[in-house]
Design an enzyme around this catalytic site. Structure first.
Site, PDB file in Angstrom:
ATOM      1  N   HIS A  27       0.984  -1.065   0.063  1.00  0.00           N
ATOM      2  CA  HIS A  27      -0.012   0.134   0.030  1.00  0.00           C
ATOM      3  C   HIS A  27       0.906   1.155   0.057  1.00  0.00           C
ATOM      4  O   HIS A  27       1.336   1.553   0.953  1.00  0.00           O
ATOM      5  CB  HIS A  27      -0.957   0.141   0.982  1.00  0.00           C
ATOM      6  CG  HIS A  27      -1.899   1.192   1.300  1.00  0.00           C
ATOM      7  ND1 HIS A  27      -3.118   0.993   0.496  1.00  0.00           N
ATOM      8  CD2 HIS A  27      -1.839   2.594   1.508  1.00  0.00           C
ATOM      9  CE1 HIS A  27      -3.719   2.264   0.711  1.00  0.00           C
ATOM     10  NE2 HIS A  27      -2.881   3.193   1.310  1.00  0.00           N
ATOM     11  N   ASP A 244       1.946   3.017   3.154  1.00  0.00           N
ATOM     12  CA  ASP A 244       1.273   4.155   2.967  1.00  0.00           C
ATOM     13  C   ASP A 244       1.908   5.345   2.625  1.00  0.00           C
ATOM     14  O   ASP A 244       1.353   6.388   2.451  1.00  0.00           O
ATOM     15  CB  ASP A 244       0.508   4.600   4.206  1.00  0.00           C
ATOM     16  CG  ASP A 244      -0.674   5.655   3.925  1.00  0.00           C
ATOM     17  OD1 ASP A 244      -1.168   5.734   2.867  1.00  0.00           O
ATOM     18  OD2 ASP A 244      -0.789   6.329   4.807  1.00  0.00           O
TER      19      ASP A 244
HETATM   20  C1  0GY Z   1      -4.613   6.315   2.419  1.00  0.00           C
HETATM   21  C2  0GY Z   1      -5.170   7.225   3.094  1.00  0.00           C
HETATM   22  C3  0GY Z   1      -5.523   8.558   2.778  1.00  0.00           C
HETATM   23  C4  0GY Z   1      -5.606   8.949   1.530  1.00  0.00           C
HETATM   24  C5  0GY Z   1      -5.936   8.454   0.284  1.00  0.00           C
HETATM   25  O1  0GY Z   1      -6.516   8.196  -1.935  1.00  0.00           O
HETATM   26  C6  0GY Z   1      -6.065   8.999  -0.960  1.00  0.00           C
HETATM   27  O2  0GY Z   1      -6.104  10.224  -1.174  1.00  0.00           O
HETATM   28  O3  0GY Z   1      -5.977   7.061   0.129  1.00  0.00           O
HETATM   29  C7  0GY Z   1      -6.412   9.389   3.921  1.00  0.00           C
HETATM   30  O4  0GY Z   1      -6.147  10.496   3.578  1.00  0.00           O
HETATM   31  O5  0GY Z   1      -6.788   8.835   4.759  1.00  0.00           O
HETATM   32  O6  0GY Z   1      -4.491   5.249   2.216  1.00  0.00           O
HETATM   33  O7  0GY Z   1      -3.642   6.904   1.411  1.00  0.00           O
END
Ligand code: 0GY
Length: 289
Positions: A27, A244
């Site tokens: 991820h 992440d």
């Molecule tokens: C993550 C969580 C976030 C953002 C996104 O696609 C995204 O912008 O997933 C978040 O802000 O919680 O998993 O990256």
């Protein structure tokens, strides 16, 4: 929105824990570079560039072999930045796209050729304007063989989403375990509800990710370790792990990626668990052809 945000650590530490050969960071995202891959007009945040070179340098520093790049919401449904990163990876990355539910079969096949193996449905209101469940189910029925659906939601809507998830005819991967309150502990209501979901279908996987997002006690995130280790131990064939990076929206609480990697042996204490979490499970979902 004019200021571009930096949400990643400028110099993450080298972790003490060394991942096994073949380990996958399952991820992570790329942002831009904007000059080549502009952000969506609907983006809820505007990040600095965090492109494939930075991602692959971090991968090597942390001791991983491969990445699963998840299309970030700031790029909307244009997956060009994600596809570009996969194309630059020498076969060491695959991806998860975000698509317009009306996407054509040809376009789905093009994404498959580009290394995409799943699509993501995002239910976080602070990230997306709408999440049309009926249309999501329709497109989930048309996915290329071997694909799955990634779902991102918060614990308070888990029950509401149960019929929707039941209707999806391909394997599911739940981002960040549906964001439980880890301070409730391993037997708290949020973890119990999540286990209940896992018991409902054998093809639901989860990412044991984001202590930085889920644990308000902060680094070294003891509440996360305590709540998540039993889940990994009880569902060893259904868990994934990822950094992440570049940690969208975490600019006020930027985690050290080396410390995130050092969480791995705390949630997966044996070599056998680590092998499943980091190698077997992500390879089964993303390099299954
Ligand atoms: C993550 C969580 C976030 C953002 C996104 O696609 C995204 O912008 O997933 C978040 O802000 O919680 O998993 O990256």
């Amino acid at each position: 929105m004019t200021n571009r945000i930096v949400s990643w650590h400028p110099n993450p530490s080298k972790p003490a824990y060394a991942p096994p050969a073949g380990a996958v960071d399952a991820h992570c995202h790329v942002f831009g570079p904007q000059a080549d891959f502009p952000f969506s007009p609907k983006a809820k945040y505007l990040p600095e560039d965090a492109g494939p070179d930075m991602l692959f340098a971090l991968r090597d520093k942390l001791g991983f072999e491969k990445n699963v790049i998840v299309q970030a919401s700031c790029h909307g449904t244009n997956n060009a930045a994600t596809l570009n990163a996969i194309a630059q990876s020498n076969g060491k990355a695959r991806g998860v796209a975000v698509v317009d539910p009306a996407i054509s079969e040809d376009e789905l096949q093009r994404l498959h050729q580009g290394g995409i193996r799943g699509i993501r449905f995002n239910f976080l209101k602070r990230l997306v304007d709408d999440a049309p469940k009926d249309k999501f189910i329709d497109v989930a029925r048309r996915l290329p063989s071997g694909w799955h659906v990634v779902i991102y939601f918060e614990a308070d809507i888990l029950e509401e989403l149960r019929p929707f998830m039941d209707a999806i005819p391909v394997p599911l991967v739940i981002d960040h375990m549906g964001r439980p309150d880890v301070t409730q502990g391993p037997d708290g209501p949020d973890m119990r509800a999540f286990r209940n979901l896992l018991e409902s279908r054998a093809d639901i996987h989860f990412k044991a990710t984001c202590p930085d997002r889920l644990d308000p006690t902060g680094d070294p995130w003891n509440a996360f370790a305590e709540a998540v280790r039993p889940l990994v131990e009880d569902y060893p064939d259904r868990c994934l792990w990822g950094t992440d990076w570049p940690h969208p929206n975490m600019q006020d609480n930027v985690p050290d990626d080396g410390h995130l990697v050092d969480m791995i042996p705390r949630i997966a204490p044996s070599e056998e668990l680590q092998q499943k979490l980091l190698v077997a499970n992500p390879n089964r979902l993303y390099w299954n052809d």
